[in-house]
Design an enzyme around this catalytic site. Structure first.
Site, PDB file in Angstrom:
ATOM      1  N   CYS A 129       0.820  -1.221   0.000  1.00 24.08           N
ATOM      2  CA  CYS A 129       0.000   0.000   0.000  1.00 24.08           C
ATOM      3  C   CYS A 129       0.851   1.266   0.000  1.00 24.08           C
ATOM      4  O   CYS A 129       0.344   2.370  -0.225  1.00 24.08           O
ATOM      5  CB  CYS A 129      -0.931   0.008   1.200  1.00 24.08           C
ATOM      6  SG  CYS A 129      -1.977  -1.445   1.274  1.00 24.08           S
ATOM      7  N   HIS A 269      -3.200   7.113   3.063  1.00 19.25           N
ATOM      8  CA  HIS A 269      -3.638   5.830   2.509  1.00 19.25           C
ATOM      9  C   HIS A 269      -5.019   5.516   3.081  1.00 19.25           C
ATOM     10  O   HIS A 269      -5.230   5.573   4.290  1.00 19.25           O
ATOM     11  CB  HIS A 269      -2.620   4.756   2.901  1.00 19.25           C
ATOM     12  CG  HIS A 269      -3.077   3.383   2.571  1.00 19.25           C
ATOM     13  ND1 HIS A 269      -3.626   3.069   1.347  1.00 19.25           N
ATOM     14  CD2 HIS A 269      -3.081   2.236   3.297  1.00 19.25           C
ATOM     15  CE1 HIS A 269      -3.946   1.783   1.344  1.00 19.25           C
ATOM     16  NE2 HIS A 269      -3.635   1.260   2.509  1.00 19.25           N
ATOM     17  N   ASN A 299     -10.031   0.058   0.712  1.00 14.89           N
ATOM     18  CA  ASN A 299      -8.571   0.125   0.594  1.00 14.89           C
ATOM     19  C   ASN A 299      -8.155  -0.437  -0.773  1.00 14.89           C
ATOM     20  O   ASN A 299      -8.346  -1.624  -1.035  1.00 14.89           O
ATOM     21  CB  ASN A 299      -7.976  -0.715   1.741  1.00 14.89           C
ATOM     22  CG  ASN A 299      -6.455  -0.732   1.740  1.00 14.89           C
ATOM     23  OD1 ASN A 299      -5.816  -0.386   0.759  1.00 14.89           O
ATOM     24  ND2 ASN A 299      -5.885  -1.178   2.848  1.00 14.89           N
TER      25      ASN A 299
END
Ligand code: COA
Length: 342
Positions: A129, A269, A299
């Site tokens: 990520c 994020h 996500n």
């Protein structure tokens, strides 16, 4: 003239007359929406649990015949059009992903072909990520060293392809999508001021996809043991994420001699609303400063901050000259904080 009030940490290097800016961004998400109500029908969960624990309401899921390279190509084309860059003028493509179309060749090469960037070198990077900030910083090095003039940086994921759709601890959290940025030298802008990146391999096991590499090559047993799906210790990841992002943010702000209130937009994020809030609180940021689109996409790993940056620009949350703080965290563990004069 570049803003003399901003202390550019890169100016102390031998880069006189060169900055690396984001000329334009673009993003793409698949059409199919998977809501919390849809998930309630498939696994033992509720909209109420997912919303209160994560802030996610829905996520996008790529079609069966739509792959990471396709989503990456859509996002890249949008960014190149906005930057008014002919694909033939792209010198390098860096694609961050944990869900490449296949182990090799690099998905960046497939994107090169799909967008017609035939003069570009191309490779993938993997920092989970955190991938988009890692890729931006790598791309920046090529611009500042005058190796290349135009670098295309992409974060793209088809996470639905590695989800265990029977594991309620993980499958409610993730979604598919892509975001892209065109990096070029731009006069009168500081561009990417700094990026602080970090990693901690001691915590590699708390978030991983164990199967498919040389440690556990695909066999009937690895498939039946579900080793090809994402696995996570959510609580440990949560704590580590908040600590790492807050620490990296402070380091980046310190390097640029900036206080948090000088940052127009913080783009973390998009993992969990509670993580975003905890990081914002630790940094003393106001709610208005912290951008979120988590509710709609969940996500999307390496695509997450790239899609969010595109939406923040589209929504007029940042204008040229504003300072942006990108904050990322992911498997590895990896993390990063980048400050950009937009
Ligand atoms: N629906 C309903 N219940 C669920 C559920 C779901 N989708 N997922 C887990 N639960 C249950 C658990 O089984 C557990 O039940 P138990 O107490 O009977 O064992 C209970 O909810 C509480 O689980 P817990 O782990 O305490 O929840 P939490 O408050 O830590 O929230 C996460 C779980 C995953 C939302 C949270 O830990 C998190 O967001 N972690 C970070 C994840 C992340 O961002 N990963 C990517 C980083 S890049």
């Amino acid at each position: 003239m570049t803003n003399p009030e901003i202390k550019n940490p890169r100016a102390k290097h031998d880069f006189i007359g060169r900055t690396c800016s984001i000329s334009a961004v673009g993003s793409y998400v698949p059409e199919k929406v998977l809501t919390n109500a849809d998930l309630e029908k498939r696994i033992d969960t509720t909209d109420e649990w997912i919303t209160t624990r994560t802030g996610i309401k829905e996520r996008r899921i790529a079609a069966d015949d739509e792959h990471t390279s396709d989503m990456a190509a859509h996002a890249a084309k949008r960014a190149l059009e906005r930057a008014e860059v002919d694909p033939a003028d792209v010198d390098l493509i860096i694609l961050a992903t944990i869900t490449p179309d296949m182990p090799f060749p690099a998905t960046a090469c497939l994107v090169q072909e799909k967008i017609g960037a035939h003069n570009a070198a191309a490779f993938d990077i993997e920092a989970a990520c955190s991938g988009f900030v890692y890729a931006l910083e790598i791309g920046q090095q090529f611009i500042m060293s005058r190796t290349y003039d135009t670098v295309l940086v992409i974060g793209a994921e088809k996470l639905s392809s590695i989800m265990d759709w029977e594991d309620r601890n993980t499958c409610v959290l993730f979604g598919d999508g892509a975001g892209a940025a065109v990096l070029q030298n731009r006069e009168n802008s500081h561009g990417l001021l700094t990026a602080c990146m970090g990693a901690d391999g001691r915590k590699a096991s708390i978030l991983s996809q164990p199967g498919g590499g040389c440690l556990h090559p695909a066999t009937a047993k690895t498939v039946s043991d579900r080793l090809h799906f994402l696995r996570m210790d959510g609580k440990d990841v949560f704590k580590s994420a908040v600590n790492a992002m807050a620490t990296a943010a402070r380091e980046a702000l310190g390097r640029c001699e900036l206080e948090i209130d000088r940052i127009k937009c913080i783009i973390p994020h998009q993992a969990n609303m509670r993580i975003l809030k905890a990081v914002g609180d630790r940094l003393g940021a106001s709610e208005d400063q912290v951008f979120s689109n988590l509710e709609r996409y969940g996500n999307t790993s390496a695509a997450s901050v790239a899609i969010a940056l595109d939406e923040a620009v589209e929504q007029g949350k940042v204008e040229r000259g504003d300072l942006i703080l990108l904050l990322v965290f992911g498997a590895g563990l990896t993390w990063g904080a980048a400050i950009i004069e937009w």
